[in-house]
Design a protein around this motif. Structure first.
Motif, PDB file in Angstrom:
ATOM      1  N   LEU A 162      37.660  52.585  31.058  1.00  0.00           N
ATOM      2  CA  LEU A 162      38.223  51.581  31.946  1.00  0.00           C
ATOM      3  C   LEU A 162      38.787  50.451  31.091  1.00  0.00           C
ATOM      4  O   LEU A 162      38.045  49.735  30.424  1.00  0.00           O
ATOM      5  N   LYS A 192      44.853  50.568  40.281  1.00  0.00           N
ATOM      6  CA  LYS A 192      43.632  49.767  40.270  1.00  0.00           C
ATOM      7  C   LYS A 192      42.472  50.590  40.794  1.00  0.00           C
ATOM      8  O   LYS A 192      42.574  51.256  41.832  1.00  0.00           O
ATOM      9  N   ASP A 218      43.584  50.257  35.292  1.00  0.00           N
ATOM     10  CA  ASP A 218      42.883  49.343  36.197  1.00  0.00           C
ATOM     11  C   ASP A 218      43.676  48.064  36.441  1.00  0.00           C
ATOM     12  O   ASP A 218      43.120  46.960  36.463  1.00  0.00           O
TER      13      ASP A 218
END
Length: 296
Positions: free
Chosen positions: A146, A194, A171
């Motif tokens: 991430l 996202k 993200d």
């Protein structure tokens, strides 16, 4: 009066207490019983305790400290602290007042979980922050990362020692073209969008749900949420801090002493790199140097 009051009784605090107890110094350790790694099933990389549950390691350490009559373990939260060198005072939530010549802060940090569904439930199981802590157990599997900023680029190169199957989740971050080119050269896929939720089975088998409507399954997701100190005592004491990409830590010198004489710090509270090995080492150092500071 105690020689040292240690605030925080996880790996760093207990390691400090061990050294001080062996030096026959009067020590009180205050602990809330909520170590940062309590969500992890196993702790890795600590010599002699590799792949053992962290809470079991800490329980054994407390048992071993019982042989030192000058060390007292107290299950309590430090609510306030003040004073100066040789005359500090700590007050607990239940009204206990503890004077001490030195303070050692090891109350750690708390990870700030994003509010998305499923993330917190997977933390410590299939969402983890550190390849040195958990990478061996999932080596060769499909890893996700991430993205949390440009510093995440280093993680990509680091991860290749464990796996060749890596997917980066942007993200919502704007990843620079030159970084994207480097990721492509390393055969790393980048998924834009996202992250809005993590679908899982009892914290395992995470599938990342994106606002684009797509869902991508990985075996493990590496993420680095920001963290903050678990208490604000350092602010009341006016201690200097150092800001990092994941949060602030206390500034210490080579002897683990903070910017205020007589106050020492160890563990994740005073180190950007979270590790039970480093926490134990720095805790031992802080205890030894606190003891040596009282020799005069």
């Amino acid at each position: 009066m105690d020689d040292v009051v240690i605030i925080g009784g996880s790996f760093a605090g207990l390691a400090a207490a061990l050294q001080l107890g062996r030096a026959r110094r009067q020590v009180t350790v205050l602990d809330t019983g909520l170590p940062r790694n309590r969500f992890a099933g196993h702790s890795h990389g600590l010599l002699g305790h590799d792949h053992q549950p962290p809470l079991e390691i800490l329980a054994l350490a407390r048992q071993q400290l019982a042989r030192y009559p000058t060390v007292k373990l107290v299950n309590a939260r430090a609510e306030s602290v003040g004073g100066t060198l040789d005359n500090f005072v700590v007050t607990t939530g239940d009204g206990l007042t503890l004077p001490a010549r030195r303070l050692l802060l090891s109350y750690g940090v708390a990870d700030q979980m994003p509010s998305m569904p499923g993330f917190a439930e997977c933390w410590g199981k299939s969402i983890v922050p550190c390849p040195y802590c958990d990478g061996f157990e999932v080596a060769g599997q499909h890893w996700g990362l991430l993205w949390s900023g440009p510093h995440a680029q280093h993680a990509v190169s680091l991860f290749h020692d464990w796996t060749d199957r890596l997917t980066v989740f942007a993200d919502g971050h704007d990843i620079a073209p030159e970084i994207r080119a480097d990721l492509a050269r390393r055969h790393v896929d980048v998924i834009d969008g996202k992250l809005i939720a993590v679908t899982h089975q009892d914290g395992r088998q995470p599938s990342l749900d994106l606002d684009t409507g797509h869902s991508v399954a990985v075996d493990v997701l590496f993420a680095h949420p920001r963290n903050r100190p678990s208490a604000g005592l350092h602010e009341a004491l006016g201690l200097e801090t150092v800001d990092g990409p994941m949060g602030v830590v206390l500034q210490v010198d080579d002897r683990r002493e903070t910017s205020v004489p007589g106050i020492y710090a160890a563990g994740d509270l005073a180190n950007h790199m979270a590790s039970v090995t480093l926490a134990s080492s720095h805790g031992a150092m802080a205890g030894i140097f606190a003891q040596q500071s009282m020799l005069q």
